[in-house]
Design an enzyme around this catalytic site. Structure first.
Site, PDB file in Angstrom:
ATOM      1  N   SER A   1       0.805  -1.207   0.000  1.00  0.00           N
ATOM      2  CA  SER A   1       0.000   0.000   0.000  1.00  0.00           C
ATOM      3  C   SER A   1       0.849   1.273   0.000  1.00  0.00           C
ATOM      4  O   SER A   1       1.477   1.608  -0.995  1.00  0.00           O
ATOM      5  CB  SER A   1      -0.954  -0.051   1.199  1.00  0.00           C
TER       6      SER A   1
ATOM      7  N   ASP B   1       9.792   4.952 -10.558  1.00  0.00           N
ATOM      8  CA  ASP B   1       9.340   5.508 -11.837  1.00  0.00           C
ATOM      9  C   ASP B   1      10.121   6.744 -12.240  1.00  0.00           C
ATOM     10  O   ASP B   1      10.295   7.014 -13.433  1.00  0.00           O
ATOM     11  CB  ASP B   1       7.847   5.847 -11.759  1.00  0.00           C
TER      12      ASP B   1
ATOM     13  N   LYS C   1      -0.863  -4.047  -3.484  1.00  0.00           N
ATOM     14  CA  LYS C   1      -2.131  -3.494  -3.000  1.00  0.00           C
ATOM     15  C   LYS C   1      -2.329  -2.116  -3.616  1.00  0.00           C
ATOM     16  O   LYS C   1      -1.633  -1.172  -3.280  1.00  0.00           O
ATOM     17  CB  LYS C   1      -2.088  -3.409  -1.468  1.00  0.00           C
TER      18      LYS C   1
END
Length: 563
Positions: free
Chosen positions: A311, A322, A336
């Site tokens: 999460s 990224d 999640k």
């Protein structure tokens, strides 16, 4: 679970470890708020809801009035709601009022109690340490004390468990509790009256310099105080000359989204995208971007993750990966990526309804696959990873090319199944034996460490931690005392298994002794000495320390993938 508290203050929370996912330890849950009836939308849906409600009410009344035996209709309602939600995604959940209160306290900045860390050993409550500056320390409670009675309740015997201890020791701030204590060297029980107070909880477990340029910070969850704790820790490390950082998010199950994105913002420059959400209702669609000049926007950064990182942890790791800002090391994270809206119901129970998905900056949804109504399969996914060899061999991670994305620098990354690390480190399970598990189930390792620390505290403190770390050895005599104690507690000695687990037991003993002796010196909740000792036998940690040249190349845009 990933949760929203208010539309302008999104939050994430993790899976329910104790109910839904037993393999995840220490899972936390976010606080909820009352959402008005307008949340549920317009006329057609209200008509459908009304017909369903009438039918359910009719059946419930028939049972209450005509069923042959007496029934608890409240339990029937709770059961009905829970079974209904099983037809949805794995993270839409319902909790009764008691469970909801207990869950919310996990992410609050503290609780009301007497302030002790305890251990249940031989059906007795032992004080591991009174929390620094807390009510118990002020009252004179000492490490090693046995709590045999709280007010009029006996605290010994086979029925003793953590739930009972929490129930008796926690309570409203300002209230008093009377403790009967057995203390080593005292013939009769001692009586202490302790006034409960607010006890702070901490989410930054450790923050220290590994060497003259490398800092280490471990975050165990994303709670109300996490970002403030982290900023303080980061600033102190920079003052000590830190130029590269190891951020440990292993077994961090998540928490509040705004704390996670604020933490990520400390590393990411400009106004780059950190995360965005998308759902059926565009009221829950929003983007979160970097907005501050962070304390560590330049410098090699490595983030540790594993299958227990979920999460909010995945939000941080995904944003940093990224943007090619951090090298991700370890094993594939939990996966999640669903957002829950917490709704506090009129009786204090709570519904956590999935309202959207979240995406990393490259567009990845890291939510692993699931089939609505098949919660058991979802719960067994981590077990399936183990059976497929994923914890041990990097090539066992099977990413779907359909969910392939690219980082800012053009590196391939994958969605639909957590964060795949840039550098894989296998799980070490050679030390795991049935004998070791029995030792920890009986709390024997911690108890032996506490006894040794209490018996040798003055000398250990005099020598100092640096000397302890460099020179202290867990001797065979200490291990013999431990195994003899285990035998006395009904654990049959297994020589072959003991030899397999010996190095791990020694590391744990040395870490727990250090914790008992030096943790009280940290009034900010840090447990540095414990984690420094554990790192000596931590393969992922040791591997990561060799990877800072790759992390530096990644930051400069010249990274070459390595396994």
């Amino acid at each position: 679970m990933f949760m929203t508290k208010e539309p302008e203050n999104e939050k994430i929370n993790n899976p329910r470890a104790t109910v839904r996912l037993p393999m995840l330890l220490g899972i936390t849950l976010a606080a909820g708020v009352l959402i008005g009836a307008t949340f549920f939308g317009g006329g057609k849906s209200l008509n459908n809801i009304g017909r369903g409600y009438s039918k359910f009410k009719e059946v419930l009344q028939l049972i209450e009035n005509n069923y042959v035996d007496s029934v608890n209709t409240e339990e029937l309602v709770d059961y009905s709601i829970s079974k209904m939600l099983e037809k949805l995604d794995p993270h839409t959940t319902y909790m009764n009022p008691q469970d909801a209160v207990a869950a919310r306290t996990q992410l609050e900045g503290g609780f009301d109690g007497i302030g002790v860390e305890f251990n249940i050993y031989k059906d007795t409550v032992y004080v591991v340490t009174p929390m620094a500056g807390g009510p118990s320390e002020h009252a004179g409670i000492l490490s090693g004390d046995k709590i045999i009675k709280v007010d009029n309740t006996e605290m010994t015997g086979s029925k003793l468990d953590n739930a009972l201890v929490f129930k008796m020791l926690r309570g409203k701030k300002g209230t008093e509790v009377k403790l009967a204590i057995l203390r080593k060297g005292e013939k009769k029980p001692l009586t202490f009256t302790v006034r409960r107070d607010r006890i702070p909880t901490y989410s930054v477990d450790a923050s220290y310099m590994i060497d003259d340029k490398t800092g280490y910070i471990k975050v165990n969850r994303f709670s109300e105080t996490t970002y403030d704790e982290f900023k303080k820790a980061l600033a102190l490390l920079k003052e000590q000359g830190m130029s590269q950082l190891l951020l440990d998010l292993r077994n961090n199950p998540g928490g509040y989204m705004d704390k996670a994105t604020s933490l990520a913002d400390e590393f990411i420059s400009g106004d780059k995208l950190l995360v965005y959400t998308d759902g059926k209702d565009d009221r829950y669609d929003r983007q979160t971007k970097a907005r501050i000049a962070g304390q560590f926007e330049d410098g090699p950064l490595i983030v540790l993750v594993d299958e227990g990182s979920a999460s909010a942890s995945e939000i941080v790791a995904g944003a940093l990966q990224d943007h090619d800002r951090a090298l991700i090391v370890g094993r594939r994270s939990f996966g999640k990526g669903l957002v829950q809206m917490p709704v506090t119901l009129s009786d204090g129970s709570e519904l956590r309804l999935t309202i959207s998905r979240y995406y990393t900056p490259s567009g990845r949804s890291i939510q692993k696959p699931y089939t609505a109504g098949h919660g058991e399969d979802y719960e067994k996914e981590l077990e399936a990873r183990s059976k497929n060899g994923e914890y041990y061999v990097a090539d066992s991670i099977k990413n779907n090319e359909k969910y392939k994305f690219k980082t800012t620098g053009g590196r391939p990354v994958f969605g639909a199944g957590g964060i795949t690390p840039d550098v894989f480190v296998p799980r070490d399970t050679m030390f795991m034996t049935k004998y070791l598990i029995q030792l920890f189930n009986k709390n024997i390792v911690r108890e032996q460490a506490m006894e040794y620390a209490n018996d040798h505290r003055k000398q250990l403190e005099k020598d100092g931690f640096a000397s302890y770390k460099k020179s202290f050895v867990i001797t065979d005599a200490m291990l013999k005392r431990l195994t003899d104690d285990a035998t006395a507690q009904g654990i049959k000695f297994n020589e072959a298994e003991f030899k397999r687990s010996k190095k791990y037991i020694q590391t744990q003993l040395k870490a727990y002794i250090a914790q008992n002796v030096w943790r009280k010196s940290h009034r900010d909740g840090l447990n540095n000495e414990f984690f420094e000792m554990l790192s000596e036998n931590d393969e992922t940690y040791r591997k990561a320390l060799t990877l800072f040249p790759q992390a530096r190349n990644l930051e400069r845009g010249s990274y070459t993938s390595q396994k």
